[in-house]
Design an enzyme around this catalytic site. Structure first.
Site, PDB file in Angstrom:
ATOM      1  N   TYR A  11      32.506  67.417  53.148  1.00 43.57           N
ATOM      2  CA  TYR A  11      33.348  66.889  54.291  1.00 43.57           C
ATOM      3  C   TYR A  11      33.354  65.109  54.267  1.00 43.57           C
ATOM      4  O   TYR A  11      32.551  64.718  53.352  1.00 43.57           O
ATOM      5  CB  TYR A  11      32.618  67.192  55.670  1.00 43.57           C
ATOM      6  CG  TYR A  11      30.914  66.541  55.895  1.00 43.57           C
ATOM      7  CD1 TYR A  11      29.991  66.933  55.132  1.00 43.57           C
ATOM      8  CD2 TYR A  11      31.147  65.379  56.838  1.00 43.57           C
ATOM      9  CE1 TYR A  11      28.643  66.242  55.410  1.00 43.57           C
ATOM     10  CE2 TYR A  11      29.688  64.766  56.880  1.00 43.57           C
ATOM     11  CZ  TYR A  11      28.536  65.275  56.117  1.00 43.57           C
ATOM     12  OH  TYR A  11      27.254  64.586  56.557  1.00 43.57           O
ATOM     13  N   LYS A  37      29.038  64.776  49.267  1.00 35.83           N
ATOM     14  CA  LYS A  37      28.885  64.983  50.662  1.00 35.83           C
ATOM     15  C   LYS A  37      29.331  66.463  51.206  1.00 35.83           C
ATOM     16  O   LYS A  37      30.352  66.831  51.536  1.00 35.83           O
ATOM     17  CB  LYS A  37      29.911  64.098  51.155  1.00 35.83           C
ATOM     18  CG  LYS A  37      29.403  63.733  52.637  1.00 35.83           C
ATOM     19  CD  LYS A  37      30.046  62.398  53.012  1.00 35.83           C
ATOM     20  CE  LYS A  37      29.877  62.185  54.768  1.00 35.83           C
ATOM     21  NZ  LYS A  37      28.764  62.202  55.179  1.00 35.83           N
ATOM     22  N   GLU A  44      17.314  57.611  52.090  1.00 35.04           N
ATOM     23  CA  GLU A  44      17.971  57.200  53.187  1.00 35.04           C
ATOM     24  C   GLU A  44      17.637  57.661  54.388  1.00 35.04           C
ATOM     25  O   GLU A  44      16.582  58.716  54.358  1.00 35.04           O
ATOM     26  CB  GLU A  44      19.297  57.614  52.448  1.00 35.04           C
ATOM     27  CG  GLU A  44      19.439  59.097  52.486  1.00 35.04           C
ATOM     28  CD  GLU A  44      20.847  59.658  52.036  1.00 35.04           C
ATOM     29  OE1 GLU A  44      21.885  58.932  52.206  1.00 35.04           O
ATOM     30  OE2 GLU A  44      21.009  60.754  51.218  1.00 35.04           O
ATOM     31  N   LEU A  70      23.459  59.430  49.351  1.00 39.57           N
ATOM     32  CA  LEU A  70      24.772  59.385  49.326  1.00 39.57           C
ATOM     33  C   LEU A  70      25.568  57.861  49.247  1.00 39.57           C
ATOM     34  O   LEU A  70      24.969  57.035  49.781  1.00 39.57           O
ATOM     35  CB  LEU A  70      25.524  59.831  50.740  1.00 39.57           C
ATOM     36  CG  LEU A  70      26.644  59.963  50.917  1.00 39.57           C
ATOM     37  CD1 LEU A  70      27.273  61.334  50.385  1.00 39.57           C
ATOM     38  CD2 LEU A  70      27.263  59.858  52.556  1.00 39.57           C
TER      39      LEU A  70
END
Ligand code: PDD
Length: 279
Positions: free
Chosen positions: A33, A145, A178, A202
């Protein structure tokens, strides 16, 4: 304007868009995505998002998907939605076939998108966000992702259940990675720091823009590992992401960061990001 969806070439109201039960994205999380935001009707950093989408598709051995087709569909959907400030969600699954772990890669991929309005200002901007740390128990390819983000959902829910905005993933050695849907920065000793690009985070587009702003404005910055001790002792902490933008973090694990207010470097970066985005 109603919230709209794009499904394999057609635009329709969101509630009318359905995917088959044998969609591999539904069965196995076999899908990637992207999430792109618009400001004043213009998509911010579309090229970067499309490039990352192509990397994610390659990372999962998907059949080739024409990036121009995706780009056109995103533009059509945004135009149909008639929203100045919107978030466009794009999901591409490996397609529909009878449930089997192995895949043929023969069928057409399924391309699904939605467009929805976004608030102009992040609800946590004014007061700043309080967060917790959580052990990073995700897989080894967080740079791709994929829609397989259940650990992120569970960590976010735990934070929400504790009255907090979000959770920050940390490794077994207490390296700060993250947050559940944003990258993490600290400001320490006059320098802006964030986790280097590895398989464990990411490669955020907003992260990249923040580093570009630092370079352009002469703000010292580096991609460096830091641990929870440095996080807690930092002068400023902030998150970056497409919907998060640049968001001050004012408390971690119940302890204030510096004086518990949004930091000046953070707010300068926020202002520059919004200016670049055309907000
Ligand atoms: N999230 N890290 C993770 C795990 C993310 O899911 C995201 C984006 C980011 C920030 O990336 P970017 O700056 O490109 O938005 C970092 C999107 C917004 C989401 O899940 O909806």
């Amino acid at each position: 304007m109603p919230e709209l969806a794009y499904l394999n070439g057609q635009i329709m109201p969101v509630e009318k868009a359905m995917v088959p039960v044998d969609d591999r994205g539904y069965l196995f999380g076999d899908a990637v995505y992207e999430y792109i935001a618009s400001y004043g009707g213009r998509l911010f950093r579309m090229d970067d998002h499309i490039r990352r989408l192509e990397n994610s598709l390659r990372g999962l051995d998907f059949p080739p998907v024409d990036p121009e087709r995706v780009r056109q569909a995103v533009s059509d959907l945004l135009e149909a939605g008639k929203m100045e400030r919107a978030g466009i969600y794009i999901q591409i699954s490996r397609g529909v076939e009878p449930r089997n772990h192995a895949f043929s890669n023969q069928g057409p991929v399924q391309v699904v998108m939605t467009v929805r309005p976004l608030p102009d200002v992040h609800p946590h901007l004014e007061k700043g966000a309080a967060v917790m740390t959580a052990e990073d128990f995700r897989w080894g390819r967080c740079d791709i992702k994929t829609v397989q983000i259940l650990p992120n959902c569970l960590a976010k829910q735990k934070a929400v259940d504790n009255g907090l905005y979000d959770a920050i993933f940390v490794s077994g050695e207490k390296i700060v990675r993250e947050a559940t849907s944003s990258n993490v920065f600290i400001v320490a000793d006059g320098k802006v720091l964030t986790h280097p690009l590895t398989n464990n985070i990411l490669p955020g587009i907003t992260r990249k823009v923040v580093l570009e702003i630092c370079r352009d404005k002469g703000i010292p910055a580096a991609e460096e590992f830091f641990d929870t001790q440095r996080l807690q002792a930092a002068d400023e902490v902030f998150l970056s992401g497409t919907t998060t933008e640049v968001l001050p973090v004012v408390a971690v694990d119940g302890r204030r960061i510096a004086d518990g207010q949004a930091g000046s470097v953070t707010m300068k970066l926020y202002g520059e990001l919004r200016r670049l985005a055309g907000a």
